[in-house]
Design a protein around this motif. Structure first.
Motif, short mmCIF file in Angstrom:
data_model
loop_
_atom_site.label_atom_id
_atom_site.label_comp_id
_atom_site.label_asym_id
_atom_site.label_seq_id
_atom_site.Cartn_x
_atom_site.Cartn_y
_atom_site.Cartn_z
N GLU A 205 0.83 -1.20 0.00
CA GLU A 205 0.00 0.00 0.00
C GLU A 205 0.87 1.26 0.00
N GLU A 206 0.58 2.16 -0.90
CA GLU A 206 1.28 3.44 -0.91
C GLU A 206 0.73 4.32 0.22
N TYR A 207 1.55 5.23 0.68
CA TYR A 207 1.08 6.22 1.65
C TYR A 207 1.59 7.58 1.23
N ASN A 208 0.89 8.62 1.61
CA ASN A 208 1.27 9.98 1.24
C ASN A 208 2.42 10.47 2.11
N PRO A 209 3.36 11.17 1.53
CA PRO A 209 4.47 11.72 2.33
C PRO A 209 3.93 12.56 3.49
N GLY A 210 4.55 12.40 4.64
CA GLY A 210 4.12 13.13 5.83
C GLY A 210 3.09 12.38 6.64
N THR A 211 2.58 11.27 6.11
CA THR A 211 1.63 10.45 6.85
C THR A 211 2.26 9.09 7.15
N SER A 212 1.71 8.40 8.10
CA SER A 212 2.25 7.08 8.47
C SER A 212 1.67 6.01 7.55
N PRO A 213 2.50 5.08 7.11
CA PRO A 213 1.98 3.97 6.28
C PRO A 213 1.12 3.04 7.13
N SER A 214 0.33 2.23 6.45
CA SER A 214 -0.51 1.27 7.17
C SER A 214 0.36 0.28 7.95
N ARG A 215 -0.23 -0.29 8.99
CA ARG A 215 0.52 -1.22 9.83
C ARG A 215 1.00 -2.40 8.99
N PRO A 216 2.29 -2.77 9.10
CA PRO A 216 2.77 -3.94 8.35
C PRO A 216 2.05 -5.20 8.82
N PRO A 217 1.75 -6.13 7.91
CA PRO A 217 1.06 -7.36 8.31
C PRO A 217 1.93 -8.27 9.16
N LEU A 218 3.26 -8.08 9.11
CA LEU A 218 4.18 -8.87 9.92
C LEU A 218 5.09 -7.93 10.71
N SER A 219 5.35 -8.25 11.96
CA SER A 219 6.24 -7.44 12.79
C SER A 219 7.67 -7.93 12.66
N LEU A 220 8.62 -7.13 13.15
CA LEU A 220 10.02 -7.56 13.15
C LEU A 220 10.20 -8.80 14.01
N ALA A 221 9.47 -8.90 15.11
CA ALA A 221 9.57 -10.09 15.97
C ALA A 221 9.11 -11.33 15.22
N GLN A 222 8.08 -11.20 14.38
CA GLN A 222 7.61 -12.36 13.60
C GLN A 222 8.61 -12.72 12.52
N LEU A 223 9.24 -11.72 11.90
CA LEU A 223 10.27 -12.01 10.89
C LEU A 223 11.46 -12.71 11.54
N LYS A 224 11.85 -12.26 12.72
CA LYS A 224 12.96 -12.89 13.44
C LYS A 224 12.66 -14.36 13.72
N ALA A 225 11.43 -14.65 14.17
CA ALA A 225 11.06 -16.03 14.49
C ALA A 225 11.20 -16.95 13.29
N VAL A 226 10.98 -16.41 12.08
CA VAL A 226 11.09 -17.22 10.86
C VAL A 226 12.55 -17.49 10.51
N VAL A 227 13.40 -16.44 10.52
CA VAL A 227 14.77 -16.62 10.04
C VAL A 227 15.63 -17.46 10.99
N ILE A 228 15.29 -17.49 12.30
CA ILE A 228 16.11 -18.29 13.21
C ILE A 228 15.64 -19.73 13.29
N SER A 229 14.63 -20.09 12.50
CA SER A 229 14.16 -21.48 12.50
C SER A 229 15.27 -22.42 12.02
N PRO A 230 15.48 -23.56 12.69
CA PRO A 230 16.51 -24.51 12.25
C PRO A 230 16.14 -25.24 10.96
N ARG A 231 14.97 -25.00 10.41
CA ARG A 231 14.57 -25.68 9.18
C ARG A 231 15.31 -25.15 7.95
N TRP A 232 15.90 -23.97 8.05
CA TRP A 232 16.61 -23.41 6.89
C TRP A 232 17.97 -24.05 6.78
N GLN A 233 18.13 -24.91 5.78
CA GLN A 233 19.37 -25.64 5.54
C GLN A 233 19.63 -25.70 4.03
N ARG A 234 20.89 -25.86 3.67
CA ARG A 234 21.22 -26.03 2.25
C ARG A 234 20.72 -27.37 1.72
#
Length: 265
Positions: A205-234
């Protein structure tokens, strides 16, 4: 003379002159003995195999109880003959299974990373939650470069060293350009085994300069939980690779530009 004594004498008298085929009797006895020995031997084999299977299950269960370190990342990884190289489709399947289930997912795609020579892979999807939609991209890269927070370029950035020595970078940015203004959240994990895992969430979603963008559907804490999963292997289970094949057709590897012909202007 008692009845029992008389019966015994008559039985002896009836069989005294009977011819006995000792050869057949001996052959039958040997065959019976061989069957008994074979059954006992097979019993020992099957009993031993069952014991090994039970002990294997016990040790596997014990290993699962021990689990990975506190940050959820294995200290080291190993490759076995029973594993296959992860594919963009398999990476997407893991992403689908590790993202929060509440959101809606679609628009699957993926591609090998690199120019001419593959140096990793990426997979992407659309994720909608709370009325906000983002393009979420997971990348597994084989090269290593040190994480860095760039003053002035990064709105919010922090780098933490995890218990096993891996480095986790969390970045929050806003971008503006001719196509609009957008919100970006990113988690980058620089693992000790050399694998770099990045997960980027870009609000659509675009937002107008000077205004806040809409809330992201995923938080940084949720992104962290995904990348530290031990399932990511070569290397992953072949069943995972086979089961993910039909999710999408990967884009081809980017090829380098052809050099200009000599003498051309």
């Amino acid at each position: 003379m008692t009845f029992e004594t008389e019966l015994r004498d008559r039985l002896h008298a009836g069989v005294d002159q009977t011819e006995i085929d000792l050869g057949a009797l001996l052959d039958g006895s040997v065959a019976y003995g061989t069957r008994v020995v074979r059954r006992r031997r097979l019993f020992r084999i099957f009993a031993g195999a069952a014991t090994v299977a039970v002990l294997g299950g016990v040790f596997a269960h014990a290993g699962s109880l021990n689990g990975p370190p506190d940050d959820g990342i294995p200290a080291s990884t190993s490759t076995t003959a029973l594993q296959e190289a992860i594919t963009p489709q398999a990476a997407l399947k893991i992403l689908l299974e590790t993202l929060p289930t509440a959101g809606q997912k679609g628009d699957f795609t993926g591609w090998p990373e690199g120019i001419g020579t593959q140096d990793g892979l990426s997979a992407s999807l659309g994720y909608t939650d709370g009325g906000s939609t983002a393009t979420v991209t997971i990348s597994l890269l084989n090269h290593r470069f040190p994480p860095e927070c760039v003053a002035g370029a990064d709105l919010n950035c922090r780098i933490d060293t995890l218990a096993n020595g891996s480095k986790l970078q969390l970045v929050e940015n806003q971008s503006s350009g001719s196509s609009g203004n957008y919100k970006h959240l990113q988690a980058n994990l620089y693992r000790k085994d050399g694998l770099v895992i990045t997960l980027l969430s870009e609000n659509r979603e675009e937002y107008n300069p000077g205004t806040s963008p809409s809330r992201p559907p995923l938080s940084l804490a949720q992104l962290k939980a995904v990348v530290i999963s031990p399932r990511w292997q070569r290397q992953v289970n072949p069943a995972l690779v086979d089961g993910a094949t039909g999710l999408f057709t990967p884009r081809p590897l980017t090829q380098p530009s052809s050099p200009a012909a000599k003498g051309s202007k």
